[in-house]
Structures are given as structure tokens and as C-alpha cells.
Design a protein around this motif. Structure first.
Motif, short mmCIF file in Angstrom:
data_model
loop_
_atom_site.label_atom_id
_atom_site.label_comp_id
_atom_site.label_asym_id
_atom_site.label_seq_id
_atom_site.Cartn_x
_atom_site.Cartn_y
_atom_site.Cartn_z
N THR A 19 42.76 67.94 48.45
CA THR A 19 43.01 68.79 47.29
C THR A 19 44.31 68.41 46.59
O THR A 19 45.19 67.77 47.18
N ARG B 113 35.49 68.30 41.22
CA ARG B 113 35.22 69.66 41.67
C ARG B 113 36.52 70.45 41.82
O ARG B 113 37.60 69.86 41.92
N GLU C 237 38.19 74.70 43.04
CA GLU C 237 38.00 76.09 43.44
C GLU C 237 39.09 76.90 42.76
O GLU C 237 40.12 76.36 42.35
N LYS D 296 43.54 76.89 39.48
CA LYS D 296 42.45 75.97 39.74
C LYS D 296 42.94 74.90 40.73
O LYS D 296 43.89 74.19 40.45
N HIS E 59 39.44 69.53 43.91
CA HIS E 59 38.97 68.84 45.11
C HIS E 59 38.72 67.38 44.72
O HIS E 59 37.97 67.11 43.78
#
Length: 203
Positions: free
Chosen positions: A16, A49, A51, A63, A66
Motif C-alpha cells: 500500500t 486499486r 480502499e 484513499k 493498493h
């Protein structure tokens, strides 16, 4: 803190932006800005991507991107090549390699267990053709013996809908051996209570 994660056997491992920020001594906002500025280039290495999560000490949720191995590698090239960044590069490469090796082992055991499950299921069906609960009972017994918990408990503890995919390679191997042993006991004519007693006799 782990550097690389994955959600399931078929999912791509990722790190991340938060991890990259912490391990390279770059501000999280700076890393996020670098991702947004180079979003098109990063997307050449796969879907970008993210999360939505709340960062401790901050206000509203942020935010958290990934990044797969190629995306993370590319992003790191955009950072200043400090000693801290160089060391993180090595750690990240090792972490991705270890996770991919573990996933490969799990996939192999998963395939083996599919074959075992067919045999396991056929044996139970042949010996208990009228029973609606025989398979679930023996299946639960195999998990309890091999891992110490039931499939339902694994779902709850590991937050998954598929307990088989949440097992480590070692757990999968133990489960396979348990099912093989139970199948042999069934074929030898033992009933459920006898098999349960035999399985746990040495524990």
C-alpha cells in the motif's frame, strides 16, 4: 508490520501507499500525489486499486492505494534514492517473493485437496447413501482434528467465506492427511464415534 498482503488464492499480492510512505520516510501525501500524477503510467501495470480508510491522527478518511509488485516498483523509482529507500526496495522484493511462494504452495495443496475431497466424498456417499449429514459431520471432524477448529470457526476467525482458501500450506497438508485417515477408517467399517475416538486417541 507486513509489507505485502493478499485477500485470496486467486488475488494478486499488493502493498500500500501507506506502507511505502512509512518505510521510505516520505510523507503519505507526497506518495499519494506521486501516484495521482503518474496514474496513467501506473495503470499500465494493472488496475489501480484502493480502499477508503481513516488514518490515525487525521480527520476524514483517506484513499489508501493498493499497488501490485510492478506498480510499487515503478512508484519507488519516482522517489529520491536515499539509503532508506534502497533498503525498502530489498525488503519489498523479498516480501513479494515470499508471499508468491506461499500462494503457489497453497494452490498446489488446494488442487491436491480437490482430488482428496472427491475420494473423501465418494467414500462417505458409498457407505452412507441415505444420510444427509454424514459428509458434513466427517468434514467437520477432519478440520477439528487437523487444525483444531471447525470450518465455521475458520470463517469467523479469518473473515472468509471459503475456509479452504484461508488455510496455510501446512494446514492444508494436515487436513488432507486427516481426510485420508478418516476414509480408511470408514472403509474398515468403523462408525463415526469409533473414528472420532481413534482420531483423537493420541492427542
Amino acid at each position: 508490520m507486513e509489507l505485502v498482503y493478499y485477500k485470496g488464492l486467486q488475488d494478486e499480492p499488493y502493498t500500500t501507499a501507506k506502507i511505502i510512505s512509512e518505510y521510505t520516510d516520505n510523507k503519505y501525501q507526497s506518495v499519494s500525489d506521486a501516484i495521482r500524477k503518474n496514474e496513467n503510467a501506473i495503470k499500465e501495470f494493472g488496475i489501480l486499486r484502493f480502499e477508503i480508510a481513516k488514518i490515525p491522527g487525521r480527520g476524514r478518511p483517506k484513499k489508501i492505494y493498493h499497488l501490485n509488485e510492478q506498480q510499487a516498483t515503478f512508484l519507488i523509482t519516482l522517489l529520491d534514492n536515499t539509503p532508506k529507500v534502497k533498503e525498502f526496495k530489498k525488503l519489498l522484493v523479498k516480501s513479494f517473493y515470499q508471499i508468491k511462494s506461499e500462494l503457489d504452495e497453497r494452490k498446489i495443496h488446494r488442487q491436491v485437496n480437490k482430488v482428496v475431497n472427491v475420494s473423501f466424498g465418494d467414500v462417505i456417499k458409498a457407505h452412507y447413501p441415505e444420510s444427509k449429514h454424514a459428509y458434513s459431520n466427517y468434514h467437520r471432524l477432519a478440520y477439528k482434528y487437523a487444525i483444531g477448529v471447525t470450518p465455521k470457526q475458520i470463517k469467523e476467525q479469518r473473515h472468509t467465506d471459503d475456509p479452504q482458501s484461508a488455510l496455510t500450506s501446512d494446514e492444508s497438508a494436515r487436513l488432507e492427511r486427516a481426510k485420508q485417515q478418516i476414509s480408511l477408517f470408514i472403509q474398515d467399517g468403523y462408525d463415526y464415534e469409533d473414528i472420532k475416538a481413534k482420531m483423537f486417541a493420541d492427542i
